[in-house]
Design a protein around this motif. Structure first.
Motif, PDB file in Angstrom:
ATOM      1  N   LEU A  11     -14.334  -7.393  11.672  1.00  0.00           N
ATOM      2  CA  LEU A  11     -14.702  -8.575  10.832  1.00  0.00           C
ATOM      3  C   LEU A  11     -15.253  -9.810  11.492  1.00  0.00           C
ATOM      4  CD1 LEU A  11     -11.746  -8.335   8.464  1.00  0.00           C
ATOM      5  CD2 LEU A  11     -13.778  -7.284   8.311  1.00  0.00           C
ATOM      6  N   THR A  48      -3.463 -12.012   2.882  1.00  0.00           N
ATOM      7  CA  THR A  48      -2.158 -12.404   3.310  1.00  0.00           C
ATOM      8  C   THR A  48      -1.774 -13.031   4.774  1.00  0.00           C
ATOM      9  OG1 THR A  48      -1.353 -10.119   3.941  1.00  0.00           O
ATOM     10  CG2 THR A  48      -0.880 -10.657   1.589  1.00  0.00           C
ATOM     11  N   ALA A  49      -2.422 -12.494   5.582  1.00  0.00           N
ATOM     12  CA  ALA A  49      -2.476 -12.942   7.143  1.00  0.00           C
ATOM     13  C   ALA A  49      -3.103 -14.298   7.100  1.00  0.00           C
ATOM     14  CB  ALA A  49      -2.893 -12.160   8.110  1.00  0.00           C
ATOM     15  N   VAL A  99     -17.209 -11.749   8.120  1.00  0.00           N
ATOM     16  CA  VAL A  99     -16.269 -12.071   7.070  1.00  0.00           C
ATOM     17  C   VAL A  99     -15.116 -12.996   7.422  1.00  0.00           C
ATOM     18  CG1 VAL A  99     -14.441 -10.791   5.783  1.00  0.00           C
ATOM     19  CG2 VAL A  99     -16.568  -9.699   6.000  1.00  0.00           C
ATOM     20  N   LEU A 100     -14.338 -12.772   8.629  1.00  0.00           N
ATOM     21  CA  LEU A 100     -13.457 -13.609   9.012  1.00  0.00           C
ATOM     22  C   LEU A 100     -13.750 -15.067   9.149  1.00  0.00           C
ATOM     23  CD1 LEU A 100     -10.481 -12.318   9.233  1.00  0.00           C
ATOM     24  CD2 LEU A 100     -10.939 -12.305  11.571  1.00  0.00           C
ATOM     25  N   LEU A 157      -5.804  -1.631   2.448  1.00  0.00           N
ATOM     26  CA  LEU A 157      -5.149  -2.305   3.322  1.00  0.00           C
ATOM     27  C   LEU A 157      -5.842  -3.525   3.916  1.00  0.00           C
ATOM     28  CD1 LEU A 157      -2.459  -2.760   5.088  1.00  0.00           C
ATOM     29  CD2 LEU A 157      -3.445  -1.020   6.403  1.00  0.00           C
ATOM     30  N   LEU A 158      -7.005  -3.350   4.456  1.00  0.00           N
ATOM     31  CA  LEU A 158      -7.538  -4.122   5.106  1.00  0.00           C
ATOM     32  C   LEU A 158      -8.037  -5.521   4.160  1.00  0.00           C
ATOM     33  CD1 LEU A 158      -8.748  -4.989   7.856  1.00  0.00           C
ATOM     34  CD2 LEU A 158     -10.620  -4.333   7.052  1.00  0.00           C
ATOM     35  N   ARG A 165      -6.233  -6.828   1.438  1.00  0.00           N
ATOM     36  CA  ARG A 165      -5.032  -7.342   1.275  1.00  0.00           C
ATOM     37  C   ARG A 165      -4.434  -8.125   2.563  1.00  0.00           C
ATOM     38  NH1 ARG A 165      -1.727  -4.974  -3.510  1.00  0.00           N
ATOM     39  NH2 ARG A 165      -2.407  -2.780  -3.446  1.00  0.00           N
ATOM     40  N   LEU A 166      -4.602  -7.362   3.544  1.00  0.00           N
ATOM     41  CA  LEU A 166      -4.102  -7.764   5.069  1.00  0.00           C
ATOM     42  C   LEU A 166      -4.570  -9.048   5.484  1.00  0.00           C
ATOM     43  CD1 LEU A 166      -2.024  -7.608   7.363  1.00  0.00           C
ATOM     44  CD2 LEU A 166      -3.523  -6.048   8.250  1.00  0.00           C
ATOM     45  N   VAL A 167      -5.897  -9.166   5.344  1.00  0.00           N
ATOM     46  CA  VAL A 167      -6.712 -10.463   5.634  1.00  0.00           C
ATOM     47  C   VAL A 167      -6.207 -11.652   4.921  1.00  0.00           C
ATOM     48  CG1 VAL A 167      -9.108 -11.249   5.653  1.00  0.00           C
ATOM     49  CG2 VAL A 167      -8.764  -8.920   6.684  1.00  0.00           C
ATOM     50  N   VAL A 204       0.971  -1.220   0.061  1.00  0.00           N
ATOM     51  CA  VAL A 204      -0.067  -0.001  -0.136  1.00  0.00           C
ATOM     52  C   VAL A 204       1.088   0.995  -0.011  1.00  0.00           C
ATOM     53  CG1 VAL A 204      -1.879  -1.504   1.269  1.00  0.00           C
ATOM     54  CG2 VAL A 204      -0.201  -0.153   2.458  1.00  0.00           C
TER      55      VAL A 204
END
Lengths: 217, 217
Positions: free
Chosen positions: A213, B174-175, B102-103, B167-168, B170-172, A186
């Motif tokens: 989330l 990749t994590a 979501v998660l 960011l969010l 993408r972060l979710v 980012v």
DNA sequence: GACGTTAGAGACACCGGGTGCCACCGGCAA
DNA sequence: TTGCCGGTGGCACCCGGTGTCTCTAACGTC
């Protein structure tokens, strides 16, 4: 001493390299820097795949064989002294006191090791853009990041008294590294973003477990 | 029709392949399966780097050129139908109701898409051991996982009404993927571990934000 | 049954990354 | 002068990957 095709022979290499070094420390480092700079410019201009080793060697004023002696591989030309980067991260973690919790310690080490001087940011952007954009370099990055993960997992394992191969140390290592690379992405896409801010934001989200989330949207 | 060196010529290929297919569906799929199986065996026996394409082609009873026509690259021989794997994940996410957060939706899709039949586990272990052990394959994995990340990030972005490049999302992506691969690693190292259990444990740690690591040790 | 068409296969040549080996050249110490 | 040594370039080679050509077996058509 002109640039015209004088049949200077192999002796011309050491001379010019000698001039470039002096202040830096060693002929090796100087030629390596020349090669890496030429590679970076050519890669960004024409794309990683389109540039051949001979192109880089010619641009750096040396030979194909010498390129490999200094850089090791085509992908390595982009990474600079990443081993030193990892070593600094390891040093920061080793120096972190046991009174600071594990996760903040890892976050802090990541932020500090990526605290670049403003003058270095353009080159960093160039490097990271290549690494994240070119498929071959993205692939290669996994091998480099594995070293980072080993360091972080080792630190977490030491703090927790666990096996570095256990789930938690490994998970902290891979998850924090995923957050860091995402922050880099980012940052790369937003010209005005600050790298440290992006890292802190990503780490914050990670440490909170993505609160928005987990319950109803 | 014996295996002795009869000068059968190029015609021998289609015949045998024909026999092997029939029930499967297509000559292409059959020869591809033969190649992948030969590759997997040779890789685990001798190591990825030590095996050449000619070795695999010979073991599969075909030619070097045909290998590349079916498999695409040496690394691809290990991955089987990973594109279908990703497509199934995308389908699961698309079918997930908006009432589930979501998660958990992402976690559930990951667990379900990796719910292998007991008979398939040995081959899966073989594949994953290679991918996680051989540097060249580990590097290549990043390119494959990028597809997974795009799918997950797209799902999170849709649910959140955000840009997939934010960011969010993408972060979710990749994590969670980092957690999944870590779960695979510990599953691989522990003969008695269950894959689904390992995944759920890793996801649980991730969703809780590593509570034990945020305050004093 | 002879015909053309088509998909799959093999052979060959070529490119580019990477390595081992040898020869050379300069500098330095004995 | 002699010998060693670090750095270099040239060469040959291996291997992964691609483009091209040719061949053949199988299939449909007349």
């Amino acid at each position: 001493m002109s640039t015209s095709p004088v049949p200077a022979g192999p002796g011309a290499g050491p001379d010019t390299a000698r001039i470039l070094s002096r202040a830096v420390g060693g002929v090796r480092a100087a030629t390596r820097a020349r090669i890496e700079q030429a590679a970076l410019e050519l890669f960004t201009a024409a794309g990683f795949e389109q540039v051949t080793i001979d192109d880089i060697a010619a641009a750096a004023g040396t030979s194909r064989r010498t390129f490999f002696r200094h850089v090791g591989s085509k992908a390595d030309a982009v990474w600079g002294d990443f081993a030193g980067h990892v070593a600094r991260l390891a040093g920061l973690l080793a120096a972190a006191g046991d009174d600071v919790p594990v996760l903040p310690a890892v976050f802090g080490a990541y932020v500090e090791v990526n605290d670049y001087a403003a003058a270095d940011l353009p080159v960093l952007r160039q490097r990271m853009r290549l690494i994240l954009t070119e498929p071959a370099l993205l692939a290669h990055s996994q091998v480099r990041y594995a070293d980072v993960d080993r360091v972080v997992a080792g630190y977490v394992a030491r703090r927790r008294g666990e096996d570095p191969a256990a789930l938690l140390p490994r998970l902290v290592a891979t998850a924090t590294r995923a957050a860091a690379t995402t922050a880099f992405e980012v940052w790369l896409g937003d010209e005005r973003a600050g790298l440290s801010d992006a890292l802190r934001t990503a780490f914050g989200q990670l440490a909170e477990g993505f609160p928005g989330l987990r319950s109803r949207a």
